[in-house]
Design an enzyme around this catalytic site. Structure first.
Site, mmCIF file in Angstrom:
data_model
loop_
_atom_site.group_PDB
_atom_site.id
_atom_site.type_symbol
_atom_site.label_atom_id
_atom_site.label_comp_id
_atom_site.label_asym_id
_atom_site.label_seq_id
_atom_site.Cartn_x
_atom_site.Cartn_y
_atom_site.Cartn_z
ATOM 1 N N GLU A 1 1.884 -9.106 -0.760
ATOM 2 C CA GLU A 1 0.644 -9.275 0.002
ATOM 3 C C GLU A 1 0.786 -10.354 1.064
ATOM 4 O O GLU A 1 0.274 -10.204 2.181
ATOM 5 C CB GLU A 1 -0.516 -9.601 -0.946
ATOM 6 C CG GLU A 1 -0.968 -8.427 -1.792
ATOM 7 C CD GLU A 1 -1.512 -7.279 -0.964
ATOM 8 O OE1 GLU A 1 -2.032 -7.528 0.141
ATOM 9 O OE2 GLU A 1 -1.409 -6.122 -1.418
ATOM 10 N N CYS B 1 -8.174 13.036 11.173
ATOM 11 C CA CYS B 1 -9.291 13.515 10.353
ATOM 12 C C CYS B 1 -8.979 14.863 9.707
ATOM 13 O O CYS B 1 -9.471 15.153 8.605
ATOM 14 C CB CYS B 1 -10.553 13.611 11.198
ATOM 15 S SG CYS B 1 -11.131 12.000 11.801
#
Length: 405
Positions: free
Chosen positions: A73, A235
């Site tokens: 991270e 999309c």
């Protein structure tokens, strides 16, 4: 009507904390469909199914311990996965545990981090590892407040570590999930606005399932990285398209609201390359210094380059170096110009050869941060990207630098 009655009529009822949060939530424009529990349940189901088939194989996912997730991270902040992978593999070979990291030499850490940028991250990690050893007997904590108290760790990073490694029910909100959640809910404000950011944290918490929270968080980040991209989102490939409030309204290009981009300023800087013949050995030595804690690239090594003060000419840079060394500096030819960006600056770095006219530097340099280093030894010093480019230039160039007189 008595004065007491009038005062009571004018007095507004006190809002509870919950009522205030609800009022703030209503102030944030979004599609109300996303508030339904059935909508959230369908989103989770579709996202989990997609992630099972499309999740990238990443080393921290194969063994998601708190330490390994933490390292990934921190490395991934402001940095793409493809860039991080080789660094992560080298890091884990060198420092497989938090104890190994705590015991590491800072110069070695900076060298292995070289090229990732944002070097304060690695120094914060080193400090955090030492605290884990001192306060948690070398075991990375799994309590949220304890993780949040470690240097360099904020709410997002703590949530990512504990949800992914320990399946704790903690939301995460970073660049990808800010964009994804904004689009799912048709939240049109800029995600970094205070009220929008608060709303997104609340929304991300509601989205979490009762179990497999780490998987959900990773899947949300993954779909943001691979499908729901900042520009031209895919999309047609998105499993959430039928539930996405932004897609239904055709607002993919305007949601989320645009974040103000950094306005870069042009800046000119100068680096001076001083060399001398190595005593008792073949080859040359070059003058470098370790950058102080308050400097850009603190802890790294660099060739003489004034960054603490602005210098608009190479002669001004030479005067700065004269003040550092206590001896006159003579500027030679320009060897190369390196263009790069740092924070808000677009920099033209002009690299010049230079020399000093005094044998004073043959003895002891006035500042212990300065050091004469053989070219072979430069490879082992942690340097900024531009410093490393100068090292490569010295190795490849046939330029004869002005020697010490």
């Amino acid at each position: 009507m008595t004065d007491a009655v009038r005062r009571n009529q004018k007095r507004k009822p006190q809002q509870t904390t919950v009522q205030k949060a609800q009022a703030e939530s209503q102030d944030v424009p979004h599609d109300l469909r996303c508030q339904a529990s059935s909508w959230r349940r369908d989103v989770r189901r579709r996202l989990f199914a997609w992630f099972e088939d499309h999740a990238r194989v990443l080393p921290w996912r194969s063994e998601p311990t708190p330490y390994r997730v933490w390292v990934s991270e921190i490395m991934l902040q402001q940095t793409q996965v493809a860039t991080v992978l080789p660094y992560y593999e080298r890091w884990m070979r060198q420092y497989p545990t938090v104890v190994d990291l705590a015991n590491a030499d800072e110069a070695d850490l900076m060298r292995i981090w070289e090229g990732l940028g944002y070097y304060r991250r690695v120094r914060s990690m080193h400090a955090a590892a030492k605290r884990v050893v001192q306060e948690h007997e070398g075991k990375f904590p799994t309590d949220f407040d304890a993780v949040l108290a470690l240097p360099g760790i904020g709410r997002y990073t703590a949530g990512a570590i504990l949800s992914i490694a320990c399946d704790q029910r903690l939301p995460i909100l970073e660049g990808n999930t800010q964009r994804v959640f904004s689009r799912w809910a048709a939240m049109s404000l800029t995600p970094t606005e205070t009220k929008a950011n608060k709303w997104l944290w609340q929304f991300s918490e509601k989205l979490l399932p009762q179990h497999e929270c780490g998987t959900f968080n990773q899947a949300a980040m993954e779909i943001g990285a691979l499908v729901c991209t900042p520009k031209k989102p895919k999309c047609d490939e998105c499993p959430i398209r039928q539930l996405c409030c932004t897609a239904a309204a055709g607002l993919q290009e305007s949601i989320p609201g645009k974040i103000t981009r950094v306005k870069y300023e042009d800046r000119m800087e100068f680096a001076l390359v001083l060399s001398r013949k190595a005593r008792g050995q073949e080859g040359q030595e070059y003058l470098v210094r370790q950058l102080p804690d308050d400097a850009r690239w603190a802890g790294l090594w660099d060739f003489p380059r004034p960054t603490e003060v602005e210098t608009k000419t190479v002669d001004a840079a030479a005067r700065w170096l004269e003040g550092e060394l206590g001896t006159p500096v003579r500027v030679g030819a320009r060897l190369k110009t390196i263009r790069h960006a740092v924070t808000k600056f677009r920099i033209q770095l002009h690299v010049h050869s230079a020399s000093v006219n005094s044998k004073q530097t043959r003895s002891k340099l006035r500042d212990p941060l300065w050091r004469w280093v053989r070219q072979d030894d430069l490879a082992n010093l942690p340097m900024s990207v531009t410093g490393r480019k100068i090292v490569h230039l010295l190795a490849q160039s046939e330029q004869s630098f002005l020697p010490l007189e």
